[in-house]
Design a protein around this motif. Structure first.
Motif, PDB file in Angstrom:
ATOM      1  N   ASP A 109     -17.377  48.576  36.488  1.00 38.05           N
ATOM      2  CA  ASP A 109     -18.197  49.207  35.470  1.00 38.05           C
ATOM      3  C   ASP A 109     -19.114  48.098  34.789  1.00 38.05           C
ATOM      4  O   ASP A 109     -20.438  48.279  35.095  1.00 38.05           O
ATOM      5  CB  ASP A 109     -17.265  49.663  34.297  1.00 38.05           C
ATOM      6  CG  ASP A 109     -16.590  50.905  34.744  1.00 38.05           C
ATOM      7  OD1 ASP A 109     -16.628  51.437  35.830  1.00 38.05           O
ATOM      8  OD2 ASP A 109     -15.461  51.199  34.056  1.00 38.05           O
TER       9      ASP A 109
ATOM     10  N   VAL B 288     -13.189  49.374  30.321  1.00 37.69           N
ATOM     11  CA  VAL B 288     -14.246  48.907  30.848  1.00 37.69           C
ATOM     12  C   VAL B 288     -13.830  48.231  31.912  1.00 37.69           C
ATOM     13  O   VAL B 288     -13.635  47.092  31.985  1.00 37.69           O
ATOM     14  CB  VAL B 288     -15.442  48.609  30.123  1.00 37.69           C
ATOM     15  CG1 VAL B 288     -16.766  48.402  31.046  1.00 37.69           C
ATOM     16  CG2 VAL B 288     -15.750  49.374  29.003  1.00 37.69           C
TER      17      VAL B 288
ATOM     18  N   LYS C  95     -11.180  51.793  22.990  1.00 31.68           N
ATOM     19  CA  LYS C  95     -10.914  53.437  23.184  1.00 31.68           C
ATOM     20  C   LYS C  95     -11.151  53.598  24.797  1.00 31.68           C
ATOM     21  O   LYS C  95     -10.635  54.497  25.232  1.00 31.68           O
ATOM     22  CB  LYS C  95     -12.213  53.768  22.546  1.00 31.68           C
ATOM     23  CG  LYS C  95     -12.292  55.471  22.485  1.00 31.68           C
ATOM     24  CD  LYS C  95     -13.486  55.895  21.966  1.00 31.68           C
ATOM     25  CE  LYS C  95     -13.756  57.471  22.395  1.00 31.68           C
ATOM     26  NZ  LYS C  95     -15.101  57.874  22.472  1.00 31.68           N
ATOM     27  N   GLU C  96     -11.792  52.672  25.455  1.00 29.36           N
ATOM     28  CA  GLU C  96     -11.792  53.022  26.927  1.00 29.36           C
ATOM     29  C   GLU C  96     -11.843  51.730  27.700  1.00 29.36           C
ATOM     30  O   GLU C  96     -12.253  50.747  27.023  1.00 29.36           O
ATOM     31  CB  GLU C  96     -12.936  53.776  27.212  1.00 29.36           C
ATOM     32  CG  GLU C  96     -14.323  53.250  27.166  1.00 29.36           C
ATOM     33  CD  GLU C  96     -15.377  53.817  27.904  1.00 29.36           C
ATOM     34  OE1 GLU C  96     -15.092  54.924  28.552  1.00 29.36           O
ATOM     35  OE2 GLU C  96     -16.585  53.225  28.482  1.00 29.36           O
TER      36      GLU C  96
ATOM     37  N   HIS D  66     -16.908  52.678  22.954  1.00 28.67           N
ATOM     38  CA  HIS D  66     -17.191  54.321  23.195  1.00 28.67           C
ATOM     39  C   HIS D  66     -17.551  54.366  24.766  1.00 28.67           C
ATOM     40  O   HIS D  66     -17.601  53.206  25.395  1.00 28.67           O
ATOM     41  CB  HIS D  66     -18.643  54.552  22.381  1.00 28.67           C
ATOM     42  CG  HIS D  66     -18.685  55.940  22.044  1.00 28.67           C
ATOM     43  ND1 HIS D  66     -17.960  56.782  21.642  1.00 28.67           N
ATOM     44  CD2 HIS D  66     -20.010  56.522  22.659  1.00 28.67           C
ATOM     45  CE1 HIS D  66     -18.583  58.092  21.625  1.00 28.67           C
ATOM     46  NE2 HIS D  66     -19.660  57.846  22.379  1.00 28.67           N
ATOM     47  N   ASP D  67     -17.900  55.665  25.057  1.00 30.93           N
ATOM     48  CA  ASP D  67     -18.160  55.471  26.376  1.00 30.93           C
ATOM     49  C   ASP D  67     -19.295  54.885  26.907  1.00 30.93           C
ATOM     50  O   ASP D  67     -20.421  54.766  26.450  1.00 30.93           O
ATOM     51  CB  ASP D  67     -18.980  57.194  26.641  1.00 30.93           C
ATOM     52  CG  ASP D  67     -19.280  57.501  28.066  1.00 30.93           C
ATOM     53  OD1 ASP D  67     -18.369  57.479  28.965  1.00 30.93           O
ATOM     54  OD2 ASP D  67     -20.750  57.526  28.533  1.00 30.93           O
ATOM     55  N   TRP D  68     -19.009  53.854  27.902  1.00 32.00           N
ATOM     56  CA  TRP D  68     -19.570  52.622  28.347  1.00 32.00           C
ATOM     57  C   TRP D  68     -21.042  53.146  28.964  1.00 32.00           C
ATOM     58  O   TRP D  68     -22.056  52.429  28.949  1.00 32.00           O
ATOM     59  CB  TRP D  68     -19.089  51.751  29.276  1.00 32.00           C
ATOM     60  CG  TRP D  68     -18.863  52.139  30.669  1.00 32.00           C
ATOM     61  CD1 TRP D  68     -17.841  52.850  31.215  1.00 32.00           C
ATOM     62  CD2 TRP D  68     -19.786  52.018  31.523  1.00 32.00           C
ATOM     63  NE1 TRP D  68     -18.003  53.059  32.449  1.00 32.00           N
ATOM     64  CE2 TRP D  68     -19.324  52.540  32.916  1.00 32.00           C
ATOM     65  CE3 TRP D  68     -21.007  51.071  31.790  1.00 32.00           C
ATOM     66  CZ2 TRP D  68     -19.954  52.492  34.115  1.00 32.00           C
ATOM     67  CZ3 TRP D  68     -21.647  51.281  33.006  1.00 32.00           C
ATOM     68  CH2 TRP D  68     -20.986  51.830  34.141  1.00 32.00           C
TER      69      TRP D  68
ATOM     70  N   GLY E  37     -16.227  49.195  25.176  1.00 33.68           N
ATOM     71  CA  GLY E  37     -14.803  49.448  25.076  1.00 33.68           C
ATOM     72  C   GLY E  37     -14.696  50.513  23.746  1.00 33.68           C
ATOM     73  O   GLY E  37     -13.559  51.058  23.432  1.00 33.68           O
TER      74      GLY E  37
END
Ligand code: SF4
Length: 367
Positions: free
Chosen positions: A277, A273, A270-271, A228-230, A226
């Motif tokens: 995923d 998941v 940030k993202e 950074h890009d998982w 969550g």
């Protein structure tokens, strides 16, 4: 060569370009392989592989049963203190957050241990915030000596230590350590850790190597999903675990894939998941490292944890309390994060039996 040197090899890697070139046939070929390269692992983490999850899951299940049987080790965390000198923007124990800071006395640690021991658990993970002055290694050693009366396996999740300090704890009876790098991407790491000793990226990154060199036999790594890009973070966690296994063949390695949970301070991930995923990550990792452990914590809800069981998970926490001293005192301060699966050890054991799995309370004895 350290892991940092190994990581540098991937500096120029264009993840998006790599992912765009992964074809369905590549996924089928990789699933059939006996030994995966890091780039095979990355292909299994690609968006393209997301439409092959069923086939990957069948292989992951086979490998998990072959190497671990239908058994899941149960353990519980014990928070010794919540003092912290860091400002990780995503954590409730951040030094800037106002909460009652506590540190257990050794007597209180023993009272907590007695409560936990009633559940039958023999494996425990002790945690502190990161404050060398309040919770020095000498304090941890005293706590471990008290805990040894009740538990056969004691792991630590504490600030990065020197090799000598890990040696001291191993000597006292610690046999496992978990070190979440949180974020492997260095610029993102520096942004999320604005102040405090944790800002030292390299010192954290190389802590598992120091622990392994000092004789700690079980090492768990992970990124906080969550932040950074998982896909990249899952890749680097896997590469890190593989490096540790190759460099220290006598240790047991594992990953833990925690996703961000609400906490005091409310930093948004940030993202997001998704469950799918997370499943893809665990499956891809199982094919890449068939003999490595996978721990899933009570950050995940009961239903998802049950669904993850057959896919590669080997260790689960149970009867969790994230408050310092919360079990013996019944105190209800805000913990480090909210838990999603509040089941007791007995309830977890019952669930495992009902699914045809065996709960394992003890698979290690310190002599
Ligand atoms: S994540 Fe750890 S180091 Fe960071 S603020 Fe929370 S307790 Fe402190």
């Amino acid at each position: 060569m350290t892991f940092h040197d190994e990581l540098r090899r991937y500096d120029g890697l264009d993840f998006d370009r790599f992912f765009s070139q992964v074809a369905d046939a590549d996924i089928a070929r990789i699933i059939a392989k006996n030994r995966l390269s890091p780039m095979d692992y990355l292909a299994l983490l690609s968006p393209r592989a997301a439409s092959h999850l069923e086939a990957i899951a069948t292989r992951a299940h086979e490998l998990t049963v072959r190497h671990f049987g239908r058994a899941v080790v149960l353990f519980t965390p014990l928070y010794l203190a919540n003092f912290c000198t860091n400002q990780c923007v995503y954590c409730g124990f951040n030094t800037k957050n106002e909460l009652e800071r506590r540190k257990l006395t050794v007597e209180e640690v023993e009272a907590e241990a007695q409560e936990i021991a009633k559940s039958g658990l023999k494996h425990i993970l002790i945690l502190t915030g990161e404050d060398r002055k309040v919770t020095p290694v000498s304090y941890m050693v005293e706590c471990v000596q008290a805990l040894k009366k009740y538990f056969t396996s004691i792991s630590i999740e504490v600030y990065p230590l020197t090799r000598e300090e890990y040696g001291e704890l191993a000597e006292a009876g610690v046999d496992g350590m978990t070190m979440f790098q949180e974020v492997y991407d260095e610029p993102a790491y520096l942004e999320l850790h604005p102040k405090g000793p944790k800002r030292n990226y390299l010192r954290r990154l190389e802590a598992p190597e120091r622990a392994a060199a000092a004789g700690i036999r079980q090492i768990t790594t992970g990124a906080l999903l969550g932040l950074h890009d998982w896909r990249r973070e899952a890749f680097f966690t896997g590469v890190h675990t593989d490096f540790l296994q190759r460099t220290y063949p006598d240790i047991e390695v594992a990953i833990s894939p925690p996703r961000m949970r609400p906490h005091l301070g409310g930093f948004p991930p940030k993202e997001i998941v998704s469950d799918a995923d997370l499943v893809q990550y665990i499956l891809a990792f199982r094919l890449f490292m068939p003999r490595a452990g996978v721990t899933v914590s009570t950050r995940e809800n009961a239903k998802l944890r049950e669904n993850l069981l057959s896919l590669g998970v080997t260790k689960m926490s149970a009867g969790v309390c994230t408050q310092v001293g919360g079990r013996a005192s019944g105190q209800d301060d805000p913990g480090q994060f909210e838990i999603s699966d509040g089941r007791s050890v007995a309830e977890m054991a019952e669930m495992l039996y009902s699914k045809g799995y065996q709960p394992v309370y003890k698979d290690w004895q310190y002599l």
